[in-house]
Motif scaffolding. Structure first.
Motif, short mmCIF file in Angstrom:
data_model
loop_
_atom_site.label_atom_id
_atom_site.label_comp_id
_atom_site.label_asym_id
_atom_site.label_seq_id
_atom_site.Cartn_x
_atom_site.Cartn_y
_atom_site.Cartn_z
N ASN A 61 -72.65 22.75 -24.37
CA ASN A 61 -73.99 22.96 -23.82
C ASN A 61 -74.50 21.70 -23.13
N LEU A 62 -74.85 21.80 -21.87
CA LEU A 62 -75.43 20.67 -21.13
C LEU A 62 -76.88 20.52 -21.60
N ASP A 105 -80.68 27.72 -23.89
CA ASP A 105 -80.71 28.34 -22.57
C ASP A 105 -79.28 28.55 -22.09
N SER A 106 -78.83 29.78 -22.03
CA SER A 106 -77.44 30.09 -21.68
C SER A 106 -77.07 29.64 -20.26
N THR A 107 -78.04 29.34 -19.44
CA THR A 107 -77.76 28.80 -18.10
C THR A 107 -76.90 27.55 -18.21
N TYR A 108 -77.12 26.76 -19.25
CA TYR A 108 -76.47 25.46 -19.38
C TYR A 108 -75.29 25.46 -20.35
N TRP A 109 -74.81 26.63 -20.73
CA TRP A 109 -73.61 26.74 -21.56
C TRP A 109 -72.41 26.64 -20.63
N ILE A 134 -73.59 16.45 -23.76
CA ILE A 134 -73.06 17.77 -24.09
C ILE A 134 -73.23 17.99 -25.59
N THR A 135 -73.90 19.06 -25.95
CA THR A 135 -74.07 19.44 -27.34
C THR A 135 -73.00 20.48 -27.65
#
Length: 136
Positions: A61-62, A105-109, A134-135
């Protein structure tokens, strides 16, 4: 004698409390891990990190980005195969303005269902050398 009984009861109650909290402490160790890295250029390789094996997160995840030239960039997660070659995750490049991004937020997955121990990096579409977190 009453003091001895009360002291013994307090000791037992304290021990029981410690045992009750032990599972919560081990659950905390299963939270997500965040790694900072520098991006590579388009389809390139920047700093290499490894998917945490102690994390409950299965995705990359960003959660932070800072482009060195612009106030935004497009970022892609990249994984290394066992053969040593790199590939861009199916999500491709995603737009991200400079700043923090929600882990929810799935946009940043950038990549999903990443196996523990997998080497990963992040590529920037416009230019490399950006700072990202990145998480995972």
């Amino acid at each position: 004698m009453n003091r001895t009984i009360v002291a013994g009861a307090l000791a037992l109650a304290s021990a029981a409390t410690c045992v009750a909290f032990a599972p919560a402490a081990s659950a905390a160790a299963q939270s997500c891990v965040t790694s900072s890295l520098t991006t590579g250029g388009y389809e390139g390789v920047g700093t290499i990190r490894y998917k945490s094996s102690t994390s409950s997160c299965g995705d990359l995840n960003l959660t932070y980005s800072n482009d060195t030239t612009y106030s935004y960039d497009y970022y892609a997660g990249r994984l290394r195969r066992s053969s040593g070659t790199w590939f861009t995750c199916s999500k491709g490049y995603v737009y991200a303005a400079d700043g923090s991004h929600s882990v929810n937020d799935s946009t940043y997955w950038l990549c999903t269902d990443v196996a523990d121990g997998t080497p990963f990096t992040v590529a920037s579409y416009l230019d490399g050398g950006d700072s990202v977190s990145i998480t995972h």
